[in-house]
Design a protein around this motif. Structure first.
Motif, PDB file in Angstrom:
ATOM      1  N   HIS A 255     -37.887 -12.852  -4.142  1.00 53.52           N
ATOM      2  CA  HIS A 255     -36.413 -12.556  -4.176  1.00 53.52           C
ATOM      3  C   HIS A 255     -35.696 -13.496  -2.995  1.00 53.52           C
ATOM      4  CE1 HIS A 255     -37.019  -8.942  -6.172  1.00 53.52           C
ATOM      5  NE2 HIS A 255     -38.309  -8.697  -5.483  1.00 53.52           N
ATOM      6  N   LEU A 256     -36.238 -14.521  -3.079  1.00 53.31           N
ATOM      7  CA  LEU A 256     -35.528 -15.759  -2.420  1.00 53.31           C
ATOM      8  C   LEU A 256     -34.328 -16.098  -3.493  1.00 53.31           C
ATOM      9  CD1 LEU A 256     -38.300 -18.271  -1.145  1.00 53.31           C
ATOM     10  CD2 LEU A 256     -36.781 -16.886   0.079  1.00 53.31           C
ATOM     11  N   THR A 257     -33.155 -16.310  -2.850  1.00 54.40           N
ATOM     12  CA  THR A 257     -32.128 -16.809  -3.726  1.00 54.40           C
ATOM     13  C   THR A 257     -31.949 -17.961  -4.173  1.00 54.40           C
ATOM     14  OG1 THR A 257     -30.471 -14.731  -2.509  1.00 54.40           O
ATOM     15  CG2 THR A 257     -29.419 -16.366  -3.742  1.00 54.40           C
ATOM     16  N   MET A 258     -32.066 -17.954  -5.468  1.00 50.18           N
ATOM     17  CA  MET A 258     -31.939 -19.394  -6.239  1.00 50.18           C
ATOM     18  C   MET A 258     -30.460 -19.756  -6.690  1.00 50.18           C
ATOM     19  SD  MET A 258     -35.049 -20.121  -5.484  1.00 50.18           S
ATOM     20  CE  MET A 258     -35.288 -21.638  -6.408  1.00 50.18           C
ATOM     21  N   ASP A 259     -29.781 -18.707  -7.166  1.00 53.54           N
ATOM     22  CA  ASP A 259     -28.619 -18.861  -7.439  1.00 53.54           C
ATOM     23  C   ASP A 259     -27.583 -17.862  -7.175  1.00 53.54           C
ATOM     24  OD1 ASP A 259     -26.285 -19.254  -9.061  1.00 53.54           O
ATOM     25  OD2 ASP A 259     -27.219 -19.147 -10.984  1.00 53.54           O
ATOM     26  N   PRO A 260     -26.800 -17.682  -6.186  1.00 51.36           N
ATOM     27  CA  PRO A 260     -25.920 -16.602  -5.672  1.00 51.36           C
ATOM     28  C   PRO A 260     -25.171 -15.964  -6.814  1.00 51.36           C
ATOM     29  CG  PRO A 260     -26.074 -18.626  -4.098  1.00 51.36           C
ATOM     30  CD  PRO A 260     -26.527 -19.316  -5.423  1.00 51.36           C
ATOM     31  N   GLN A 261     -24.604 -16.990  -7.957  1.00 46.65           N
ATOM     32  CA  GLN A 261     -24.050 -16.275  -8.897  1.00 46.65           C
ATOM     33  C   GLN A 261     -24.819 -15.971 -10.097  1.00 46.65           C
ATOM     34  OE1 GLN A 261     -20.956 -15.477  -7.956  1.00 46.65           O
ATOM     35  NE2 GLN A 261     -21.345 -16.796  -6.034  1.00 46.65           N
ATOM     36  N   GLY A 262     -26.319 -15.933  -9.679  1.00 48.72           N
ATOM     37  CA  GLY A 262     -26.923 -15.914 -11.089  1.00 48.72           C
ATOM     38  C   GLY A 262     -27.109 -14.206 -11.512  1.00 48.72           C
ATOM     39  N   ILE A 263     -28.116 -14.000 -12.416  1.00 48.89           N
ATOM     40  CA  ILE A 263     -28.278 -12.732 -12.790  1.00 48.89           C
ATOM     41  C   ILE A 263     -28.846 -11.634 -12.027  1.00 48.89           C
ATOM     42  CG2 ILE A 263     -29.890 -11.346 -14.486  1.00 48.89           C
ATOM     43  CD1 ILE A 263     -30.497 -14.246 -16.069  1.00 48.89           C
ATOM     44  N   VAL A 264     -28.356 -10.459 -12.138  1.00 50.98           N
ATOM     45  CA  VAL A 264     -28.633  -9.471 -10.955  1.00 50.98           C
ATOM     46  C   VAL A 264     -30.029  -9.026 -11.381  1.00 50.98           C
ATOM     47  CG1 VAL A 264     -28.327  -7.051 -10.198  1.00 50.98           C
ATOM     48  CG2 VAL A 264     -26.342  -8.331 -11.226  1.00 50.98           C
ATOM     49  N   CYS A 265     -30.774  -9.281 -10.034  1.00 52.13           N
ATOM     50  CA  CYS A 265     -32.106  -8.800  -9.979  1.00 52.13           C
ATOM     51  C   CYS A 265     -32.576  -7.355  -9.642  1.00 52.13           C
ATOM     52  CB  CYS A 265     -32.744  -9.577  -8.731  1.00 52.13           C
ATOM     53  SG  CYS A 265     -34.631  -9.277  -8.550  1.00 52.13           S
ATOM     54  N   ARG A 266     -33.767  -6.928 -10.059  1.00 56.08           N
ATOM     55  CA  ARG A 266     -34.134  -5.430  -9.920  1.00 56.08           C
ATOM     56  C   ARG A 266     -33.925  -4.998  -8.397  1.00 56.08           C
ATOM     57  NH1 ARG A 266     -39.929  -5.088  -8.470  1.00 56.08           N
ATOM     58  NH2 ARG A 266     -40.757  -7.342  -8.601  1.00 56.08           N
ATOM     59  N   CYS A 267     -33.939  -5.848  -7.420  1.00 57.56           N
ATOM     60  CA  CYS A 267     -33.801  -5.372  -6.134  1.00 57.56           C
ATOM     61  C   CYS A 267     -32.339  -5.255  -5.843  1.00 57.56           C
ATOM     62  CB  CYS A 267     -34.422  -6.754  -5.058  1.00 57.56           C
ATOM     63  SG  CYS A 267     -33.505  -8.212  -5.200  1.00 57.56           S
TER      64      CYS A 267
END
Length: 408
Positions: A255-267
């Motif tokens: 759950h380290l952010t790799m792309d702030p505009q990326g796909i929504v994660c399950r978290c």
């Protein structure tokens, strides 16, 4: 502290570990016996593991040797003599619970032979059956050791959840699971194994511990273990101990952010590492690459790895790109922790022969250069030695170390 048993002269592990006593001497005996049950070692390593002075360990080892509880090999120098358990009747158990199944390992405490078995039941059914299936396998594997459930001395359980390091209660369950893992899981095993100590921790933490005790991290003070499978988790070993953090959430590299505009994660956040290189995402990339060209596509990360090993260039490229991306995330952790070794485990650890190099190249590119280029021993990047058994074997070893005589 008596180790007498009705089964002849063979000492009982339950009697050795469970007999309550408030004396410092007996507490030190139990610490040393537990350390040797986890695995043979020199008196120096046992002292370090039991957090006792070498003088205390030497005195107790001499005493235990006279009682036949331990054996000391005389084939090496004085400091290199290895202490092993004598004939002691007992079974230690470790369980790793994953999103869609579980693995159980069992070992007689006086041998090195590990019996193990896995079962898959699907993430949609696991909540209703994981305790029942774990109990069934524990009984079966205990019997395979030549003993039975009456000889079980400890059960370690690794769960896909954050575990409060003070209470053992679940602090946060993996967001993708609807399983009931709430409360204190130990109580759910009491009907199956009354009075047996049940020790619970995060499954990636225990996989890291397994590698530290039996695998690629042996002898290391600090280790970063990454479990790359359906999800991405990690375990941190600092000072030879599991580091959990205030709420049991340390090591959540997935759950380290790799792309702030990326796909929504399950978290609930966006652009987490798992959304880029989690198992489901990697399979999606294979389907996209072969869209309109092939129908016989891999349906699991395991089958994708097998295809990559068999020469499928698409699967191999996607997996190697994933290793590079994981390396970017791990470099950030390395810059904070500065571990001696980084170990790739989980499903991707099964492809370490062609993933360690791109993983290491990425870490070298983004981590501080002194970790590799200084005059001291450089940081090592390696594949897991225990494979998919790391979690269960780590759970087994970790539970052996916990003294619960007061509760028993």
């Amino acid at each position: 502290m008596s180790a007498s048993t009705s089964e002849g002269t063979v000492p009982s592990a339950r009697a050795l570990l469970w007999t309550p006593s408030d004396s410092v001497r007996d507490a030190n005996r139990r610490k040393i016996i537990r350390a040797v049950m986890a695995g043979p070692g020199t008196q120096v390593s046992i002292a370090r593991q039991a957090d006792l002075s070498q003088a205390t360990v030497s005195t107790v080892i001499t005493e235990l040797q006279g009682e036949g509880i331990v054996r000391v090999d005389n084939t090496e120098g004085e400091r290199g003599k290895r202490v092993r358990l004598g004939a002691v009747r007992g079974v230690a158990v470790g369980v790793e619970v994953n999103h869609n199944g579980l693995t159980v390992a069992a070992r007689r405490v006086d041998t090195s032979t590990v019996e193990h078995e896995s079962v898959d039941f699907g993430s949609d059914q696991g909540g209703a059956m994981w305790v029942r299936e774990a109990a069934r396998l524990i009984r079966e594997l205990a019997a395979q050791t030549g003993l039975d459930e009456e000889h079980i001395v400890s059960i370690g359980i690794g769960l896909p959840a954050a575990v409060d390091p003070r209470s053992g209660a679940i602090a946060q369950v993996a967001a993708s699971l609807s399983w009931d893992l709430s409360g204190n899981p130990q109580s759910r095993f009491q009907d199956h194994f009354p009075n047996v100590p049940v020790i619970v921790d995060n499954e990636a933490n225990l996989a890291a511990y397994g590698e530290q005790v039996y695998g690629a991290g042996r002898g290391r003070e600090t280790m970063l273990f990454v479990k790359a499978s359906t999800g991405i988790g990690s375990g941190l070993i600092i000072g030879r101990r599991i580091y959990r953090g205030r709420h049991g959430l340390a090591g959540e590299v997935g759950h380290l952010t790799m792309d702030p505009q990326g796909i929504v994660c399950r978290c609930g956040n966006r652009g987490c590492l798992e959304t880029v290189v989690g198992g489901t995402r990697l399979l999606d990339q294979v389907r996209q690459a072969y869209a309109g060209y092939r129908m016989d596509l891999p349906t699991s990360l395991e089958s994708m790895i097998e295809r990559a090993k068999s020469g499928d260039v698409v699967c191999r490229r996607i997996l190697q790109d994933a290793a590079r991306t994981i390396g970017v995330a791990l470099a950030r952790v390395c810059n904070v922790v500065n571990p001696e070794i980084v170990v790739l485990g989980g499903e991707l650890g099964r492809a370490a022969d062609f993933l360690v190099d791109p993983l290491q190249s990425s870490i070298r590119l983004y981590a501080l250069r002194g970790m590799f280029d200084s005059g001291v021993e450089p940081m090592v990047v390696a594949g897991s030695e225990l494979g998919l058994l790391a979690g269960a074997r780590g759970a087994l070893a970790f539970a052996l170390q916990i003294d619960r005589t007061v509760e028993l």
